[in-house]
Design a protein around this motif. Structure first.
Motif, PDB file in Angstrom:
ATOM      1  N   PRO A  59       0.888  -1.101   0.251  1.00  0.00           N
ATOM      2  CA  PRO A  59       0.115  -0.141   0.296  1.00  0.00           C
ATOM      3  C   PRO A  59       0.454   0.826   0.154  1.00  0.00           C
ATOM      4  N   THR A  60       0.340   2.484  -0.484  1.00  0.00           N
ATOM      5  CA  THR A  60       0.875   3.841  -0.616  1.00  0.00           C
ATOM      6  C   THR A  60       1.018   4.135   0.713  1.00  0.00           C
ATOM      7  N   ARG A  61       1.468   5.007   1.490  1.00  0.00           N
ATOM      8  CA  ARG A  61       1.284   5.226   3.107  1.00  0.00           C
ATOM      9  C   ARG A  61      -0.818   6.430   3.064  1.00  0.00           C
ATOM     10  N   LEU A  67       7.841   1.491  -1.900  1.00  0.00           N
ATOM     11  CA  LEU A  67       5.915   2.524  -1.636  1.00  0.00           C
ATOM     12  C   LEU A  67       5.830   2.846  -0.207  1.00  0.00           C
ATOM     13  N   PRO A  68       5.519   1.381   0.831  1.00  0.00           N
ATOM     14  CA  PRO A  68       5.188   1.546   2.055  1.00  0.00           C
ATOM     15  C   PRO A  68       6.221   2.838   2.970  1.00  0.00           C
ATOM     16  N   ARG A  69       6.763   2.661   2.227  1.00  0.00           N
ATOM     17  CA  ARG A  69       8.320   3.589   3.242  1.00  0.00           C
ATOM     18  C   ARG A  69       8.808   5.075   2.804  1.00  0.00           C
ATOM     19  N   ARG A 101       7.079   1.947  11.611  1.00  0.00           N
ATOM     20  CA  ARG A 101       5.734   1.531  10.917  1.00  0.00           C
ATOM     21  C   ARG A 101       6.308   1.587   9.271  1.00  0.00           C
ATOM     22  N   PHE A 102       7.553   0.638   8.859  1.00  0.00           N
ATOM     23  CA  PHE A 102       8.288   1.640   7.863  1.00  0.00           C
ATOM     24  C   PHE A 102       9.044   2.928   7.069  1.00  0.00           C
TER      25      PHE A 102
END
Length: 439
Positions: free
Chosen positions: A213-215, A239-241, A315-316
């Motif tokens: 997912p994207t943030r 992307l999650p980061r 969280r990443f």
């Protein structure tokens, strides 16, 4: 001044700072952020490869005559695909999606595909993420993804109500990848807030799997909805980061040093305490599942493991500089590795079955897992209290969270992207104390 003295002091300091940041990044590995998490078990991770297949099926123009199928196929019965919409059908408001009744697994599935690089409309949705623009259920969310989720809700809520009433024992599952993962996250939250439109659907029948997912949600929402939203991240996925605004990230794709410069400045001059206390900062949603398939600084595969937790801090938060940081984002790669992972889990599970464990003991294990997840969710909320994570507005009027001051139309889709500015403030202590009242 540095130029006048013929010594580029400022430039040298900046370069040294960047070199230090890059060195730390090269030493930072994906496994570090989840090294203290627990290990996932087969029963909770088993649906992931299946939902990856359903998401990939959305890419086909004709499911009955697929052009390219993944190993093992899509696992879909075309006769039970109730709705399948393309970019033209959605007018670019949201990525293509399908609604599928999975009778084999007693599931009603809404699957949304990821970003189409050839469609400007997808980029417009993804890049509409000005910080603090959209408020939702006492927190902040990604504005473009919220609009896309509202579009799907308005278009399909009546059909979903018919399906959940026709199949009262089925679970309603939202699954998406990348851009679609952000949309299904907010669509899940919309569904929870408006359960009366689905015939007061039990919250326990709703779940979401956000793949890479994207943030898209603020920290308080990410933790609060962790009982029903699950994010799956393959090792080094970027992307999650990606903490910079996605608009800047995509503008910088043709200038990788520019993107690294932005990340360096943000990581260097933003303290973690400040990040946690910024109510507008967005995070990967819900419970996190981190798939580890490689050793640090190695391209060789190892026996995969899946770690899971509901972290509040960590969280990443850091980009992992790796040759796999983009390939780990691909849906086919995630399907391949998640299938390899679940096959290994099931192999171990079968060896356990050969020990003739009584059925009652297996049921006790499942009940114990559910209890552990509930306790972990509660602990995450308490951790948020301890870290003084802001809760800007009162919680939802629906589901687990009660607020008698809000009417039943609070959070209704279409109300100016659900941005409601005058809500009663409530502390995390109150929220944590009430969280499990309706359990």
């Amino acid at each position: 001044m540095s130029v006048a003295c013929c010594v580029p002091v400022v430039e040298c300091v900046y370069c040294l700072g960047c070199v230090r940041w890059v060195w730390k990044k090269f030493l930072y590995t994906a496994g570090r952020e989840s090294e203290n998490w627990g290990l996932a078990i087969a029963s909770e991770f088993e649906p992931v490869p299946r939902f990856c297949r359903y998401i990939m099926a959305v890419y086909e123009d004709d499911i009955r005559n697929p052009i390219s199928t993944p190993p093992g196929g899509y696992g879909i019965d075309p006769d039970w695909v109730i709705v399948k919409k393309s970019h033209e059908d959605t007018q670019g408001k949201v990525s293509p999606y399908l609604i599928y009744v999975d009778h084999q697994n007693t599931d009603i599935v809404v699957a949304i595909r990821g970003l189409n690089m050839a469609k400007d409309s997808d980029f417009l949705v993804l890049l509409d993420d000005k910080l603090g623009q959209a408020e939702f259920d006492g927190g902040y969310v990604h504005n473009g993804l919220l609009k896309a989720a509202e579009w799907v809700w308005e278009a399909e809520s009546q059909l979903l109500r018919e399906l959940v009433e026709r199949y009262p024992d089925y679970t309603l599952t939202f699954a998406g990848h990348s851009l679609g993962a952000g949309v299904v996250t907010l669509l899940t939250m919309l569904t929870v807030k408006n359960r009366e439109k689905l015939g007061l659907l039990d919250r326990k029948r709703i779940r979401c799997f956000a793949i890479a997912p994207t943030r898209c949600v603020s920290l308080n929402l990410a933790v609060r909805y962790a009982d029903i939203i699950n994010s799956v991240v393959l090792q080094d996925d970027f992307l999650p980061r990606t903490t910079v605004a996605l608009e800047h990230a995509f503008k910088s794709l043709l200038c990788f040093p520019c993107l690294m410069c932005i990340m360096c400045l943000k990581d260097t001059f933003t303290m973690e305490e400040k990040m946690l206390k910024d109510p507008r900062r967005l995070y990967a949603p819900g419970r996190l599942y981190h798939i580890i398939v490689r050793k640090p600084f190695s391209s060789a595969n190892i026996k995969p493991i899946v770690r899971t937790a509901i972290p509040v801090d960590g969280r990443f938060e850091h980009i992992v500089l790796s040759c796999n940081m983009t390939s780990d984002h691909g849906i086919l790669r995630i399907l391949t590795e998640s299938q390899r992972t679940i096959d290994l889990m099931l192999e171990k599970h079968q060896s356990t079955d050969s020990m003739n464990i009584p059925e009652q003991q297996r049921m006790d294990r499942r009940d114990s897992l559910a209890k552990e997840h509930m306790e972990e969710h509660k602990a995450a909320l308490q951790r948020a209290v301890a870290l003084d994570v802001p809760q800007a507005y009162s919680p939802s009027a629906y589901g687990t969270f009660r607020n008698i001051e809000e009417g039943p139309d609070f959070g209704k889709p279409g109300e100016s992207s659900l941005t409601i500015s005058q809500k009663r403030r409530e502390s995390w202590d109150e929220l944590a104390g009430r969280l499990f009242l309706d359990r």
